[in-house]
Write a protein that holds these residues in place. Sequence first.
Motif, short mmCIF file in Angstrom:
data_model
loop_
_atom_site.label_atom_id
_atom_site.label_comp_id
_atom_site.label_asym_id
_atom_site.label_seq_id
_atom_site.Cartn_x
_atom_site.Cartn_y
_atom_site.Cartn_z
N ASP A 168 0.86 -1.18 0.00
CA ASP A 168 0.00 0.00 0.00
C ASP A 168 0.89 1.23 0.00
O ASP A 168 1.97 1.21 0.59
CB ASP A 168 -0.77 -0.06 1.33
CG ASP A 168 -2.01 0.76 1.30
OD1 ASP A 168 -1.88 1.98 1.18
OD2 ASP A 168 -3.09 0.15 1.38
N GLN A 169 0.46 2.33 -0.62
CA GLN A 169 1.31 3.53 -0.61
C GLN A 169 1.60 4.02 0.81
O GLN A 169 2.65 4.59 1.07
CB GLN A 169 0.69 4.64 -1.46
CG GLN A 169 -0.70 5.07 -0.98
CD GLN A 169 -1.25 6.24 -1.79
OE1 GLN A 169 -2.17 6.08 -2.57
NE2 GLN A 169 -0.67 7.39 -1.60
N VAL A 170 0.65 3.78 1.73
CA VAL A 170 0.83 4.22 3.12
C VAL A 170 2.04 3.54 3.77
O VAL A 170 2.69 4.11 4.64
CB VAL A 170 -0.46 3.90 3.92
CG1 VAL A 170 -0.30 4.30 5.39
CG2 VAL A 170 -1.67 4.58 3.29
N ARG A 191 -0.70 -9.04 -7.05
CA ARG A 191 -2.05 -8.47 -6.93
C ARG A 191 -2.01 -6.94 -7.05
O ARG A 191 -3.03 -6.31 -7.26
CB ARG A 191 -2.64 -8.84 -5.58
CG ARG A 191 -2.97 -10.31 -5.44
CD ARG A 191 -3.69 -10.52 -4.12
NE ARG A 191 -4.00 -11.93 -3.90
CZ ARG A 191 -3.14 -12.79 -3.37
NH1 ARG A 191 -1.93 -12.41 -3.03
NH2 ARG A 191 -3.50 -14.06 -3.21
N ASN A 192 -0.85 -6.35 -6.83
CA ASN A 192 -0.73 -4.88 -6.88
C ASN A 192 -0.08 -4.37 -8.16
O ASN A 192 0.22 -3.18 -8.26
CB ASN A 192 0.09 -4.40 -5.68
CG ASN A 192 -0.79 -4.11 -4.47
OD1 ASN A 192 -1.91 -3.66 -4.61
ND2 ASN A 192 -0.28 -4.39 -3.28
N ASN A 251 -1.89 -1.46 -9.17
CA ASN A 251 -2.28 -0.49 -8.14
C ASN A 251 -1.50 0.78 -8.48
O ASN A 251 -0.38 1.01 -8.02
CB ASN A 251 -1.90 -1.02 -6.76
CG ASN A 251 -2.32 -0.08 -5.65
OD1 ASN A 251 -2.46 1.13 -5.86
ND2 ASN A 251 -2.50 -0.62 -4.45
N ASN A 277 -1.76 3.97 -7.92
CA ASN A 277 -1.36 4.95 -6.90
C ASN A 277 -0.06 4.50 -6.23
O ASN A 277 0.84 5.29 -5.98
CB ASN A 277 -2.46 5.12 -5.85
CG ASN A 277 -3.66 5.87 -6.41
OD1 ASN A 277 -3.61 6.36 -7.55
ND2 ASN A 277 -4.73 5.96 -5.64
N MET A 309 -10.22 3.94 -5.29
CA MET A 309 -9.04 3.22 -5.75
C MET A 309 -8.09 2.84 -4.62
O MET A 309 -7.15 2.10 -4.83
CB MET A 309 -8.27 4.06 -6.76
CG MET A 309 -8.86 3.97 -8.15
SD MET A 309 -7.92 5.02 -9.29
CE MET A 309 -6.28 4.25 -9.28
N ASP A 310 -8.37 3.33 -3.41
CA ASP A 310 -7.34 3.30 -2.39
C ASP A 310 -7.99 3.57 -1.04
O ASP A 310 -8.95 4.33 -0.97
CB ASP A 310 -6.40 4.48 -2.72
CG ASP A 310 -5.05 4.30 -2.11
OD1 ASP A 310 -4.97 4.29 -0.89
OD2 ASP A 310 -4.08 4.16 -2.90
N GLN A 311 -7.48 3.00 0.04
CA GLN A 311 -8.09 3.24 1.34
C GLN A 311 -8.07 4.72 1.71
O GLN A 311 -8.96 5.20 2.39
CB GLN A 311 -7.41 2.39 2.43
CG GLN A 311 -5.93 2.69 2.59
CD GLN A 311 -5.31 1.89 3.74
OE1 GLN A 311 -4.55 0.97 3.51
NE2 GLN A 311 -5.66 2.25 4.96
N GLN A 362 -8.72 7.19 -0.12
CA GLN A 362 -9.81 7.92 -0.77
C GLN A 362 -11.18 7.65 -0.17
O GLN A 362 -12.16 8.28 -0.57
CB GLN A 362 -9.87 7.56 -2.25
CG GLN A 362 -8.67 8.00 -3.07
CD GLN A 362 -8.81 7.57 -4.52
OE1 GLN A 362 -9.59 6.69 -4.84
NE2 GLN A 362 -8.03 8.20 -5.39
N ASN A 416 -8.62 -4.08 -7.98
CA ASN A 416 -8.50 -3.98 -6.53
C ASN A 416 -9.24 -5.08 -5.79
O ASN A 416 -9.33 -5.03 -4.57
CB ASN A 416 -9.03 -2.62 -6.06
CG ASN A 416 -7.94 -1.56 -6.05
OD1 ASN A 416 -6.78 -1.85 -5.74
ND2 ASN A 416 -8.30 -0.34 -6.39
#
Lengths: 337, 337, 337, 337
Positions: free
Chosen positions: A167-169, A186-187, A190, A192, B166-168, B170, B187
């Motif tokens: 995840d970007q986080v 799976r990403n 993704n 972002n 698209m992302d947590q 958002q 996703n």
Amino acid sequence: MVVVMQQGATEEQVQHVIDRMVEMGFNVHRSTGVIHTVLGGVGGKGDFDLTVFDVMDGVKEAHRIASPYKLASRSFRPGGTVIRIGDVEIGGDRVVMMAGPCSVESREQIERSAEVVAKGGARVIRGGAFKPRSSPYSFQGLGEDGLRLLRQAADRNGLLVVSEVMDQVQIPMLAEYADILQVGARNMQNFNLLRELGKLRKPVLLKRGIAATIEELLLSAEYILSGGNYDLMLCERGIRTFETYTRNTMDISAIPVVKKLSHLPIVADPSHGTGRRDQVTAMARAAVAAGADGLMVEVHPDPDRALSDGAQSIRPEQFEELMGQLRMIAPAVGRSI
Amino acid sequence: MVVVMQQGATEEQVQHVIDRMVEMGFNVHRSTGVIHTVLGGVGGKGDFDLTVFDVMDGVKEAHRIASPYKLASRSFRPGGTVIRIGDVEIGGDRVVMMAGPCSVESREQIERSAEVVAKGGARVIRGGAFKPRSSPYSFQGLGEDGLRLLRQAADRNGLLVVSEVMDQVQIPMLAEYADILQVGARNMQNFNLLRELGKLRKPVLLKRGIAATIEELLLSAEYILSGGNYDLMLCERGIRTFETYTRNTMDISAIPVVKKLSHLPIVADPSHGTGRRDQVTAMARAAVAAGADGLMVEVHPDPDRALSDGAQSIRPEQFEELMGQLRMIAPAVGRSI
Amino acid sequence: MVVVMQQGATEEQVQHVIDRMVEMGFNVHRSTGVIHTVLGGVGGKGDFDLTVFDVMDGVKEAHRIASPYKLASRSFRPGGTVIRIGDVEIGGDRVVMMAGPCSVESREQIERSAEVVAKGGARVIRGGAFKPRSSPYSFQGLGEDGLRLLRQAADRNGLLVVSEVMDQVQIPMLAEYADILQVGARNMQNFNLLRELGKLRKPVLLKRGIAATIEELLLSAEYILSGGNYDLMLCERGIRTFETYTRNTMDISAIPVVKKLSHLPIVADPSHGTGRRDQVTAMARAAVAAGADGLMVEVHPDPDRALSDGAQSIRPEQFEELMGQLRMIAPAVGRSI
Amino acid sequence: MVVVMQQGATEEQVQHVIDRMVEMGFNVHRSTGVIHTVLGGVGGKGDFDLTVFDVMDGVKEAHRIASPYKLASRSFRPGGTVIRIGDVEIGGDRVVMMAGPCSVESREQIERSAEVVAKGGARVIRGGAFKPRSSPYSFQGLGEDGLRLLRQAADRNGLLVVSEVMDQVQIPMLAEYADILQVGARNMQNFNLLRELGKLRKPVLLKRGIAATIEELLLSAEYILSGGNYDLMLCERGIRTFETYTRNTMDISAIPVVKKLSHLPIVADPSHGTGRRDQVTAMARAAVAAGADGLMVEVHPDPDRALSDGAQSIRPEQFEELMGQLRMIAPAVGRSI
């Protein structure tokens, strides 16, 4: 681009297609064959939507001429990319072995794993701290504690660390502990996450999605490269097909194809590629024979008791035997390991 | 679980398997056939890793008995789930039409789209503000401005809004503008996103990944349900196969299969399912005839000039004709539209 | 067999399944779990139709226990099969190279090909006289004249001959000229042809169909073996997947899987497996590294002008280089070439 | 044809491609873009091997312009083909139902089946006398006796007969008893069989192979048409994908695609398409809603005891209910049944 009109397409239909091409910035060359009128377009932007033409009235089919990716293509760097991390080179003369357990499970397990793989000749240890699992009820990883244990085990054994970012986080945390950030299958799309990794100045390993074409893999690479991060390696880890005996079908031919189309190093992961311990070493040998720049293999001191993916982890003695075989094969393709 | 031993498996191998089963909490029943020894296990945890047994020495194959998902299974709610949003019911007697452009492009475009789909009988408008695109050089959406325009157009025409998250990161923004949060195919296994959506109290539409089995779709649903969010609908939107004429192969049979295995409503998206305007209406009719609870169709006032996915958007007049056909088909499966 | 009943299956449904199992000759063991009732059956005939149970009311799923093939399974001949033709052994210590053009086109072409491949170290020459072509307008082969030319070229160069039989009617003619009769991928399930080949006393090479699972390949092998012809080798030649860059996706993992499940020798055909000359040698190396007993490679003196499959034929100098590489790889798997 | 050269292709490479195009009879138009040189060719023969160009040095990709099939294309007969057999029309206003058991098993079974399907509204009875079975140990059909029973049952109930021909040798026998000769999915590329059927003057039903693209199906059709037999209908019966819940994935979108590309009638077989009785009727409805010209459905008086494919045969009462639903759906696509 090239648009082929159907047999019997009307002049009005041809004109409609030409108008749309011109609007999109193409210079159009019209050629009238016995059966089909063909419209060639040059000079438009690279990222137009080709399929819009496919379904216009009177159109038989449309083809893109220019590659949709630029920075990932072989012509961008004909000599190939070599990624340097300390004294390890990925994409150079030596095939780089990355090995370790699927997940970091405990201090003992990861220390033992690091010793085994370092002794066998691996340069990088792998191990997951955040696990993407199909079921919400499965083991999800140790989190930051796992990363810390992994880093310590690596340092004690002179190894680099590769670990997955989900995840970007999570990027800053991963970047603190790992030398190479892995993007899981799976990403792969993704976007972002890819965009943020493009801003990073750390090597990234991008895995091919289980249903991704090689072109899509290179387009995802383009997201990272276009952000300015050129320390990127790709990874073939099996695609989904109708065959069910193996968990995935490892597409060994993706290795020479990527070498032809792109300058990026390509690593093979026969553990995910097959999902079965009894196939891993055969496919690891095949990947090196086909020209892979590196391997990523799951090794576990006690695979029957692994908390995740034990079925595809090989035992320490299998790893040692494999390394011996690979040392014989690598010279056939002008490499060492 | 059931483990079948190979012909000629040794007593030691059998015992090793039994020991592992017992360690994992199973009660083991051993049955010795003429050819194969079979070990049945009951009582273990649901989330064990079956494949570990597949590769043990002497094992021929292992089968799971219990479903890996619980909350998503039909037996959890035999009567089926109906999601209520205002006066719209998804999973009830009426087939719900969701329609609109792929992306929000401008105020004029989204207003015009909303009028067209509302007049035709849609109850929900779709439109993307953040677009996952294979190429970094393609149009990526208007962002929050797009969401605002979408909401206004919907309100003026008495429509609900569905839009992709698209992302947590958002989630809060999307939750402010949309009535239904859509998880895109790419996703479907972004587990961090799914987990956060499980904590939300807003309806979610979860699309099947292009290489996901129906079981995997239901496992991803389980992530959301196990967080406590039961307002979940699934969406079939085409899978990747060897056929290249259509962008994807729409798996219409997933509709009756999901209805059998799960209580969750299932929506069909023939625009992504085929990728071609000339196939969308035929597949929309097929989906309703097969029992879909809803449809999601891309409609654009001028598809040839759409900034994304124009090839799979139908024209306003096609939409109107389609609605007429669906009104004839729905009664054959005991529904109306 | 094992039948797992759905949660909440009625006693009547359970009884109906038991009755059907008993009718089919099974002894039934019933075990009642917390969630699922499981019915184990032993002693029935091997060829019953399992899927009948899958769709019975109240059934969750059914599994076969015994393999559907017997004579093709590894346990039938744990030591593996070695086929001897003159002084050539297939399945023995040496990897056997079979090489030559796709089709026999002329005396000059086949003579030149035979010299090239014999000199490089091949033991068998391949060449088609009857060509299965997707289009009725493509070159269909020279027929019996081609077989005669092929035989002469082989004899002059001390080579064995392998050539494809397309139809049961052609068996006698092929048997006259060829040492090994090849069944093409499209005919893997032409059961009339397989049955007739079972009566023959000549070696057969059976290619895997492009959409055939490994189990189906072994079932087709069973047709030939059950007729009494045990001189059978299998061939992996690529399966059809979503990837379009290569003509097929070569399933290298089929090699170790077949070695595990069956005693039959397995040959790899990287020409059909990839369809591209620039990938053939990489995949030939991979196949040997993965444990193949033989290779079948298309070599043509002038591939750009071949009448069929020129794109996947390698040039004489590539063949020579490949043989050198294979001599380095084979020892890593305990073989020579 | 169009050949796109790689960025940086040398003049020598370009010239080599042009030379080969000229040799093959093409007039060549060269266009030099900023990045790529593009070579357009017109006037060559339709059946050249395109992939030869794909792998030439300096070539990026090659595209065919003309369809590889002619007689099967929609432009050959824009109005569509209607096949007339007695008073039954296939491809006309009425959707034609073909129904019956997988195999003819006994006089009682086939008589009972004929009554059921005739009463329900079928115009054609199906039933196999020669069964292609994956396992040599499975029921292989009653042979000519089965055909005789099938014919008698059909005649007594005013039905036409469709039955499968497995081999060119069987054509005369089949032609004696059946009104329509069926080519099974496994034989779609049995070119000797197709060629012989082209000489026949009886209707043929050609099933799509489980891994065949729609283009390949049309090329196989071309074999029959080019022999002069124009009474040909195609059949979609499911393709092989990664999804395992259904036996195959029925490609409903093939129905509108075939209607667009070809003039030939298209029939749908939801029994083979799904392999599961609980999905057959939903998919039959979907096929008619998508525009199929006919349906082929397996109906068995006692499916649990069928000797083959019982799992995909529906019960008489399901058949009756289905016919009622189809009568409601057909008018939505301007048809009746």
